[in-house]
Design an enzyme around this catalytic site. Structure first.
Site, PDB file in Angstrom:
ATOM      1  N   GLU A  51     105.295  14.485 -37.270  1.00  0.00           N
ATOM      2  CA  GLU A  51     105.883  13.568 -36.551  1.00  0.00           C
ATOM      3  C   GLU A  51     105.254  11.927 -36.541  1.00  0.00           C
ATOM      4  OE1 GLU A  51     107.284  16.354 -32.793  1.00  0.00           O
ATOM      5  OE2 GLU A  51     105.743  15.119 -32.445  1.00  0.00           O
ATOM      6  N   GLU A 106     108.867  22.750 -34.822  1.00  0.00           N
ATOM      7  CA  GLU A 106     108.633  22.981 -33.426  1.00  0.00           C
ATOM      8  C   GLU A 106     110.056  23.198 -32.763  1.00  0.00           C
ATOM      9  OE1 GLU A 106     106.467  19.768 -31.620  1.00  0.00           O
ATOM     10  OE2 GLU A 106     104.823  19.940 -33.545  1.00  0.00           O
TER      11      GLU A 106
END
Length: 372
Positions: free
Chosen positions: A188, A293
């Site tokens: 991320e 995720e």
């Protein structure tokens, strides 16, 4: 090795993240932070000082055990994604002001726990993706990046160099581990990091890993960096780059428009639009893609990333309707994510947020009891 450029007929990887274990996140394990000002693992270690090793090593021992790997195998999960901090090997690592007076505040010994995890995965037939989740200087400003409200990873060459070096050491250490399925280059990275810089880093990291792990044995995974997959068109393509996976994260609780949705809007987004995304991304990018995720969380209050209000999706529902909503939301997401190369639920265990806790979601019947 994944067949690049094609869309798999069904998910190859059905996995769970082992978050909050070798990298602390306050919202996942608030008991560890009770009475402290710390907001992340960096400040937790700096604040506790000499008391940190005993506390953290006890957490490592009890939060995830061999029995958890056995349970995952029993219910049909075939992979785990393990988040790591850049300090996994211990010092030396670059200094940051958040460390305070301690040049090396992080607790040592995490690499021994990781060794054990790879052994457990092998014993139970689980595949493992090792994920550089927290880079020096922090790559996203989140607690999961190691230092909350700081995003400086891209501003110093020594931060980039250390990240590449850590990935190379991980590849060298686990090159012969039969459970190792892939290595993720960075979790991320924020949009403020220029795409060209991020690409250059990804290419350097690819080369560092490939010195030890050939493509027929280990996949290399890179995250979209919260930007369109089209910014990566033509990137890391065969034959020059082999066994590369693209990673997208699919939450529906961090954008204001998503928080305002009712349950039917969420079901349409999850089961319809996200399913179409799977085909579009993989066909246009030419790379197998995973959903690294996702969760059943509608409410971002516990992860401290939204000031409120919360829970619009479940407003005015009674207990029965709420239970049905969670089951429908889970099913819609699973059906969509089966069109990807794989998916990983976030996360296996949390202390007080059942929508983010795989064990609790299965126990409550929100998620299936079997994944085969």
């Amino acid at each position: 090795m994944p067949n690049q450029g094609t869309v798999p007929p069904r998910a190859c990887l059905r996995g769970v993240n082992l978050g909050g274990w070798l990298l602390l996140e306050k919202w996942m394990t608030p008991s560890l932070f009770q009475g402290l000002a710390a907001a992340d693992e960096t400040t937790w270690c700096a604040e506790l000082g000499g008391d940190a090793p005993a506390r953290l090593r006890a957490h490592w021992t009890h939060f995830i055990t061999r029995e958890d790997f056995a349970w995952l195998k029993e219910v049909g999960i075939n992979a785990v994604r393990i988040p790591l901090g850049h300090w996994i090997f211990g010092p030396p690592y670059p200094y940051h002001a958040a460390y305070g007076t301690a040049p090396h505040p992080f607790v040592e010994g995490g690499i021994d726990i990781l060794d054990r995890a790879l052994d457990w995965a092998e014993a139970h037939g689980l595949r493992v993706i090792l994920d550089l989740h927290a880079a020096p200087g922090c790559q996203n400003g989140f607690d999961n990046g190691g230092i909350r409200d700081v995003c400086e990873w891209h501003t110093r060459e020594e931060y980039l160099d250390h990240s590449v070096a850590v990935l190379g050491r991980i590849a060298e250490r686990y090159r012969s581990a039969s459970a190792l399925y892939g290595i993720e280059l960075l979790n991320e990275p924020q949009t403020l990091i220029p795409t060209d810089l991020l690409k250059r880093y990804y290419l350097r990291a690819y080369d560092a890993i490939r010195k030890h792990c050939p493509p027929q044995k280990v996949a290399i995974v890179f995250h979209d960096g919260f930007r369109s997959h089209r910014e990566y068109l033509g990137f890391m393509q065969p034959p020059d780059y082999e066994n590369v996976l693209f990673d997208v994260h699919r939450y529906q609780c961090f954008e204001e428009s998503e928080i305002e949705m009712d349950i039917h809007g969420h079901l349409n987004l999850a089961g319809n639009l996200r399913r179409k995304d799977a085909g579009t991304i993989q066909q246009e990018l030419g790379l197998p893609t995973i959903v690294g995720e996702w969760s059943l969380g509608f409410d971002p209050e516990f992860v401290s990333l939204w000031p409120g209000p919360f829970d619009h999706a479940l407003r005015n529902m009674d207990t029965f309707q709420t239970e049905i909503a969670y089951r429908a939301y889970a099913s819609a997401q699973l059906l969509a994510f089966e069109h990807y190369h794989g998916w990983f639920f976030w996360s296996y265990r949390t202390e007080r947020t059942p929508e983010w806790c795989f064990r609790e979601c299965v126990a409550r019947g929100w998620l299936p009891s079997r994944f085969q």
